[in-house]
Design a protein around this motif. Structure first.
Motif, PDB file in Angstrom:
ATOM      1  N   GLN A 171     -52.093   8.129  23.526  1.00 17.12           N
ATOM      2  CA  GLN A 171     -51.303   9.180  24.160  1.00 17.12           C
ATOM      3  C   GLN A 171     -52.192  10.235  24.826  1.00 17.12           C
ATOM      4  OE1 GLN A 171     -48.646  10.594  21.110  1.00 17.12           O
ATOM      5  NE2 GLN A 171     -47.266   8.843  21.308  1.00 17.12           N
ATOM      6  N   ALA A 172     -53.327  10.545  24.205  1.00 14.83           N
ATOM      7  CA  ALA A 172     -54.239  11.527  24.792  1.00 14.83           C
ATOM      8  C   ALA A 172     -54.789  11.030  26.127  1.00 14.83           C
ATOM      9  CB  ALA A 172     -55.378  11.831  23.821  1.00 14.83           C
ATOM     10  N   ASP A 178     -55.673  10.212  34.352  1.00 13.38           N
ATOM     11  CA  ASP A 178     -56.826   9.583  35.000  1.00 13.38           C
ATOM     12  C   ASP A 178     -56.629   8.070  35.013  1.00 13.38           C
ATOM     13  OD1 ASP A 178     -59.241   8.685  35.914  1.00 13.38           O
ATOM     14  OD2 ASP A 178     -60.465   9.938  34.589  1.00 13.38           O
ATOM     15  N   ASP A 179     -56.425   7.493  36.193  1.00 12.32           N
ATOM     16  CA  ASP A 179     -56.191   6.057  36.304  1.00 12.32           C
ATOM     17  C   ASP A 179     -57.383   5.238  35.808  1.00 12.32           C
ATOM     18  OD1 ASP A 179     -53.726   6.564  37.356  1.00 12.32           O
ATOM     19  OD2 ASP A 179     -54.339   6.300  39.457  1.00 12.32           O
ATOM     20  N   GLU A 184     -58.847   1.642  28.996  1.00 14.15           N
ATOM     21  CA  GLU A 184     -59.225   2.146  27.673  1.00 14.15           C
ATOM     22  C   GLU A 184     -57.983   2.528  26.868  1.00 14.15           C
ATOM     23  OE1 GLU A 184     -61.890   5.721  25.598  1.00 14.15           O
ATOM     24  OE2 GLU A 184     -61.961   5.391  27.781  1.00 14.15           O
ATOM     25  N   ALA A 185     -57.007   3.131  27.536  1.00 17.38           N
ATOM     26  CA  ALA A 185     -55.759   3.496  26.857  1.00 17.38           C
ATOM     27  C   ALA A 185     -55.045   2.246  26.351  1.00 17.38           C
ATOM     28  CB  ALA A 185     -54.858   4.277  27.809  1.00 17.38           C
ATOM     29  N   ASP A 190     -53.006  -1.513  22.128  1.00 16.64           N
ATOM     30  CA  ASP A 190     -52.979  -2.839  21.505  1.00 16.64           C
ATOM     31  C   ASP A 190     -53.395  -2.764  20.036  1.00 16.64           C
ATOM     32  OD1 ASP A 190     -52.137  -3.951  23.871  1.00 16.64           O
ATOM     33  OD2 ASP A 190     -54.153  -4.592  24.501  1.00 16.64           O
ATOM     34  N   LEU A 191     -54.399  -1.932  19.740  1.00 18.89           N
ATOM     35  CA  LEU A 191     -54.822  -1.763  18.347  1.00 18.89           C
ATOM     36  C   LEU A 191     -53.704  -1.126  17.518  1.00 18.89           C
ATOM     37  CD1 LEU A 191     -58.512  -0.516  18.792  1.00 18.89           C
ATOM     38  CD2 LEU A 191     -57.775  -2.675  17.750  1.00 18.89           C
ATOM     39  N   ALA A 192     -53.012  -0.146  18.110  1.00 21.51           N
ATOM     40  CA  ALA A 192     -51.904   0.499  17.413  1.00 21.51           C
ATOM     41  C   ALA A 192     -50.794  -0.500  17.117  1.00 21.51           C
ATOM     42  CB  ALA A 192     -51.364   1.668  18.244  1.00 21.51           C
TER      43      ALA A 192
END
Length: 412
Positions: A171-172, A178-179, A184-185, A190-192
């Protein structure tokens, strides 16, 4: 052949449940349907307020990630055909299915499973956290580094901890706009989701059966809106009919503002997670765990005819991956839910679609129409069956189906 027949019966059960809900007077899968009360709508909004107040960038990123996941699920099952052996083989070799199975296995190996092992892990985490504070106070930097490393190792095995922290990171990054950080987001998302897949409170989708007091056994269908679990009645009763919500609970790890049944902030605090129920040794042996996690929620009650419906404070209690219960706290009613067999689910769905029996103030006379006499006899048989169901032990409805005989139906 037996496996095929049972798979077909499971599919028929799910289809029948969906058709039954779709023909109900309300849209069971839409929270804000036209028949939903204004209180229910406002409460559902408040239960999601903490998550839904994120900015547009965060919402778009999360929706995109969820959509991609849904597309993968559809592609996995697009070529299923029970009557075509070639298609079945193709489905078993489906790369999307193989990828999903590999992800599931990796998550299973990465995270500690629900039960005593997980409780012990969290106890050790708490102990290390206290030791870390002591090392900081005493300025023991070498000891602090060692403890931090051990603590992070344990934290990486707790699916609830990982779900919360990875979702926060996602969420951060999503809110940054930033596209360049999208990839990375997505990694954090996926880990969450991998951690979430190992939490039983998020794996209760589908049909469950529980005994609603004098109303007898009823089917419910559990689904999710975000991190809020919502249970709709598939078979109902004269108080809360089929298609209506029977209970809901916010399972968000972010501890959003919790409101009680009076739509006021909860005076007991902001947490929707309650202290676990500690079981006796006998109960712990039966259920394979010495404590039961529980969450605040809301249960619906109503007068006959679905009049004066209202929500009251409740608790969702997890009993592993196969059972759970929900308690309507003010009226001290707790209903224990288990998975129905396909045979039982179909039987209950069939009985629900039948015309309700007529209530009689006095028996009809022999001069009445034959159809009236048949209706009266059927009503007598129904009442007799209800009494036998309460009195007889070992009947199919005397205990929730588990696939094996058992004398105990409820946890202590």
């Amino acid at each position: 052949m037996k496996t095929l027949l049972r798979s077909t019966m499971v599919a028929m059960t799910v289809i029948a449940a969906i058709m039954l809900l779709s023909t109900s007077s309300s849209d069971a899968f839409t929270v804000q349907s036209s028949t939903t009360s204004s209180f229910q709508r406002s409460h559902s909004v408040k239960m999601h307020q903490a998550a839904s107040d994120d900015n547009d960038n965060n919402n778009k990123q999360e929706q995109t990630s969820a959509t991609a996941s849904n597309i993968r699920e559809q592609l996995e099952f697009i070529d299923i055909d029970n009557d075509n052996e070639h298609n079945n083989n193709n489905h078993n070799n489906n790369p999307i299915r193989q990828e999903r199975l590999q992800r599931d296995e990796k998550a299973k190996q990465t995270f500690t499973s629900f039960g005593n092992e997980l409780w012990d892990l969290r106890t050790n985490m708490q102990t290390l956290s206290e030791q870390l504070l002591d090392s900081i106070v005493t300025s023991s930097s070498e000891n602090e580094i060692t403890i931090r490393k051990r603590l992070r190792t344990l934290e990486s095995k707790d699916p609830e901890y990982v779900y919360k922290t990875e979702l926060e990171k996602f969420q951060a990054l999503a809110q940054s706009g930033d596209d360049a950080l999208i990839e990375e987001a997505q990694v954090h998302y996926d880990l969450a989701m991998a951690a979430r897949s190992r939490l039983p409170q998020f794996n209760l989708d589908g049909l469950w059966v529980g005994k609603y007091g004098k109303h007898g056994y009823e089917l419910i269908n559990v689904t999710y809106v975000g991190d809020t679990i919502m249970a709709f009645k598939v078979t109902g009763d004269k108080n809360v009919p089929r298609g209506e919500l029977t209970f809901q609970a916010n399972l968000s790890p972010f501890q959003p503002l919790v409101v009680n049944a009076n739509n006021d902030p909860d005076k007991d605090g902001d947490s929707n997670i309650l202290p676990p129920i500690i079981l006796t040794d006998k109960a712990a042996k039966k259920w394979g765990t010495n404590q039961l996690p529980r969450y605040k929620g809301l249960g619906q009650v109503a007068e006959p005819g679905y009049k004066n419906s209202q929500w009251m404070d409740g608790q969702l209690i997890l009993i592993g991956e196969d059972y759970f219960s929900f308690a309507w706290v003010p009226i001290e009613q707790q209903i224990f839910f288990g998975r129905p067999s396909p045979e039982l689910a179909l039987k209950m769905l069939k009985s629900t679609t039948q015309t309700p029996m007529t209530t009689w103030e006095k028996p009809p006379s022999l001069d009445d129409d034959v159809a009236v006499l048949k209706d009266y006899v059927a009503s007598c048989l129904e009442i007799t069956a209800e009494h036998l169901d309460e009195a007889e032990e070992g009947s199919e409805f005397s205990c929730i189906w588990t696939g094996a005989e058992t004398e105990e139906c409820y946890f202590e």
